[in-house]
Design an enzyme around this catalytic site. Structure first.
Site, PDB file in Angstrom:
ATOM      1  N   LYS A   1      10.320   8.723   7.967  1.00 17.36           N
ATOM      2  CA  LYS A   1      11.250   9.571   6.730  1.00 17.36           C
ATOM      3  C   LYS A   1      12.140   9.057   6.415  1.00 17.36           C
ATOM      4  O   LYS A   1      13.498   8.788   7.609  1.00 17.36           O
ATOM      5  CB  LYS A   1      11.750  11.022   7.091  1.00 17.36           C
ATOM      6  CG  LYS A   1      12.576  11.858   6.102  1.00 17.36           C
ATOM      7  CD  LYS A   1      14.059  12.048   6.902  1.00 17.36           C
ATOM      8  CE  LYS A   1      15.028  11.897   7.179  1.00 17.36           C
ATOM      9  NZ  LYS A   1      16.039  11.407   5.414  1.00 17.36           N
TER      10      LYS A   1
ATOM     11  N   CYS B   1      25.326  -2.259  12.393  1.00 13.84           N
ATOM     12  CA  CYS B   1      25.604  -0.917  13.720  1.00 13.84           C
ATOM     13  C   CYS B   1      26.156  -2.018  14.819  1.00 13.84           C
ATOM     14  O   CYS B   1      27.301  -1.313  15.853  1.00 13.84           O
ATOM     15  CB  CYS B   1      24.656  -0.441  14.422  1.00 13.84           C
ATOM     16  SG  CYS B   1      23.016  -0.766  14.384  1.00 13.84           S
TER      17      CYS B   1
ATOM     18  N   GLU C   1      19.336   4.178  18.365  1.00 13.11           N
ATOM     19  CA  GLU C   1      20.329   3.259  18.095  1.00 13.11           C
ATOM     20  C   GLU C   1      20.458   3.997  17.226  1.00 13.11           C
ATOM     21  O   GLU C   1      20.680   4.453  15.965  1.00 13.11           O
ATOM     22  CB  GLU C   1      19.075   2.754  17.741  1.00 13.11           C
ATOM     23  CG  GLU C   1      19.976   1.145  17.821  1.00 13.11           C
ATOM     24  CD  GLU C   1      20.877   0.821  15.995  1.00 13.11           C
ATOM     25  OE1 GLU C   1      21.816   0.995  16.465  1.00 13.11           O
ATOM     26  OE2 GLU C   1      19.816  -0.091  15.721  1.00 13.11           O
TER      27      GLU C   1
ATOM     28  N   GLY D   1      13.769  15.760   7.980  1.00 12.99           N
ATOM     29  CA  GLY D   1      14.732  15.396   9.526  1.00 12.99           C
ATOM     30  C   GLY D   1      14.594  17.134  10.445  1.00 12.99           C
ATOM     31  O   GLY D   1      13.914  16.134  11.094  1.00 12.99           O
TER      32      GLY D   1
ATOM     33  N   GLY E   1      17.979  15.010   5.889  1.00 10.71           N
ATOM     34  CA  GLY E   1      17.992  15.699   6.833  1.00 10.71           C
ATOM     35  C   GLY E   1      17.769  17.058   7.410  1.00 10.71           C
ATOM     36  O   GLY E   1      16.586  16.971   8.061  1.00 10.71           O
TER      37      GLY E   1
ATOM     38  N   GLU F   1      33.836   3.464  14.742  1.00  9.83           N
ATOM     39  CA  GLU F   1      33.051   2.993  13.823  1.00  9.83           C
ATOM     40  C   GLU F   1      32.727   3.281  12.567  1.00  9.83           C
ATOM     41  O   GLU F   1      33.035   4.353  11.541  1.00  9.83           O
ATOM     42  CB  GLU F   1      31.511   3.071  13.609  1.00  9.83           C
ATOM     43  CG  GLU F   1      30.596   2.631  13.441  1.00  9.83           C
ATOM     44  CD  GLU F   1      29.138   2.618  13.400  1.00  9.83           C
ATOM     45  OE1 GLU F   1      28.354   2.022  14.011  1.00  9.83           O
ATOM     46  OE2 GLU F   1      28.771   4.046  14.500  1.00  9.83           O
TER      47      GLU F   1
END
Length: 480
Positions: free
Chosen positions: A170, A279, A245, A207, A203, A378
């Protein structure tokens, strides 16, 4: 205008269970670039059933058969480089120069690395009286992000194929074009029916049912920490393996013996690459406090050299991926100003002359502390925070004062000192004086995730370990 109306399931391009579609917005123009079929739980069920059926034979395939397939994919991949690059520029705004080089090169590099790793990989070894074997874990759900789409797809799909697993991919709904072309490459290479399947969608619609599906043995996810937590929750009732990750807020320690101006310039340009949407980017730059003013001047000059604009042209930086991402970055820049940090260059709003498109100014903050929001969250945009440190102990303390642990950077001429510092940084990857290695395992500590990808280490996520007792040497067995 692109239109992708079918999924790839059980070796065929098939119609989705529903007629729903979603639009993909070109972030450079804010206009619709294409439509893609929206998957559902029913499509996930069909794809999982196909993968489960194929697993019986593919899990028993010989290494030579898997190598032949990967090499066939390699041939087809090279034929579609231009198509892949154009799709990435259109769907997520990577400049053509970046899309045609590193974005596409990453997929090719991971494919070559997987082939090399498989050629030398041992799936069994005798230990005493036991044979320890590595067996494919089963059906894998692969959920990938939009920022480096081919990189993330490649480090999941190729190890799954190499280890004898079957999978359902996906891709991100924000970068689905490259995923569709990638699937066309695998189909042209002759991937056996059901070994690889593609279901597009968001999602909640794809997902979630993929993560929760009882016939999926593993989920591999790359994306935000927030989404990773939800995926883990959805997967928990079936006790499937979850490899993740996730986010990062990586420190970049520039030592006093480094060429400060050159090191700062290089670090700024690297961090701003891909519009800061990486990232592992070194978004917290740590420099000696006594030389902070010098570093600020070098960072300002470097950032102001970055050309921003239409990614199909000759620019260094294009837009960020979406309106939502643009607004998030703008809010965090405003937060930095509100909390007392100084904007050295860049700041709120679009660059001059760009009235539309999700363009962000390359932004440098100074007069910041590691407690500020811009140093802890982030941002995932072209925003760099400069922090001063008093000594090495202080630098390591700041570097490790984060809930993340994906990457770290150390720059200096005293290699013994740099290596000693690198060993103290709590992160899955630490890069000394730049460098890149397809074979090095990649993954994070803490809220940056679990498990490792890239190279031979990435195979381990797709394998179960079995001990078979009864392999004692004949002489020992006879003596008993």
């Amino acid at each position: 205008m692109r239109e992708y109306s079918k999924f790839y399931i059980d070796g065929q391009w098939v119609d989705p269970a529903t007629s729903q579609t979603f639009e993909v917005i070109n972030p450079a123009t804010e206009q619709v670039a294409g439509t893609v079929a929206q998957g559902s739980a029913a499509d996930v069920d069909t794809a999982v059933a196909a993968a489960r059926k194929a697993f019986g034979s593919w899990s028993q395939s010989q290494v030579g058969e898997r190598l032949d397939l990967l090499r066939a994919i390699q041939v087809e991949y090279e034929k579609r480089r231009g198509d892949l690059a154009a799709a990435i520029t259109e769907e997520m705004g990577a400049p053509a120069s970046l899309a045609n080089s590193f974005q596409v090169d990453l997929g090719a590099g991971h494919l070559a690395t997987a082939i090399g790793a498989l050629e030398n990989y041992s799936f069994s070894e005798q230990r005493g009286a036991s044979l320890v074997v590595k067996e494919p874990i089963g059906v894998c759900g692969l959920i990938t992000p939009w920022n480096w789409p081919l990189n993330q797809i490649s480090i999941k799909v190729f190890p799954a194929i190499a280890t004898g697993c079957t999978s359902i991919l996906k891709p991100s709904e924000q970068s689905p074009f490259s995923g569709q072309i990638f699937t066309e490459i695998l189909a042209a290479a002759g991937v056996p029916a059901g070994v690889f399947n593609l279901v597009q969608g968001d999602g909640p619609s794809v997902g979630v049912p993929l993560s929760a599906h009882p016939d999926v043995d593993m989920i591999s996810f790359t994306g935000s920490t927030r989404a990773g937590v939800e995926i883990a929750r959805n997967a928990a009732p079936t006790v499937k393996r979850v490899a993740q990750e996730l986010g990062g807020k990586s420190p970049n320690i520039i030592l006093d013996d480094a060429d400060l101006a050159a090191s700062v310039t290089s670090s700024v340009l690297t961090m701003m690459n891909n519009s800061g949407q990486t990232c592992s980017a070194g978004t917290r730059m740590l420099v000696p406090a006594s030389r902070l003013a010098e570093a600020v001047a070098a960072a300002k000059e470097a950032a102001e050299q970055i050309t921003v604009g239409d990614p199909t042209g000759e620019v260094a930086m294009g837009p960020v991926v979406s309106g939502a991402q643009f607004e998030k970055i703008q809010a965090l820049i405003a937060k930095g100003i509100d909390e007392g940090a100084t904007v050295v260059t860049g700041g709120p709003g679009r660059p001059d002359g760009l009235e539309s498109g999700y363009y962000v100014k390359p932004t440098i903050f100074s007069d910041a502390t590691n407690e500020m929001t811009i140093a802890r969250e982030e941002i995932f945009g072209p925003v760099l925070v400069l922090l001063g440190y008093n000594d090495i102990e202080h630098a390591v303390e700041i570097a490790n004062d984060t809930e993340y642990g994906l990457a770290g950077y150390v720059t200096g001429t005293d290699m013994e000192q740099a290596r000693a510092i690198a060993r103290r940084i709590r992160a899955g990857s630490v890069i000394i004086n730049d460098g890149f290695d397809f074979a090095a395992p990649f993954g994070g500590y803490g809220r940056s995730g679990n498990g490792r990808e890239w190279g031979a280490d990435g195979f381990a996520e797709y394998l179960e370990t079995k001990s078979i007792l009864g392999y004692a040497p004949e002489s020992a067995a006879a003596a008993g």
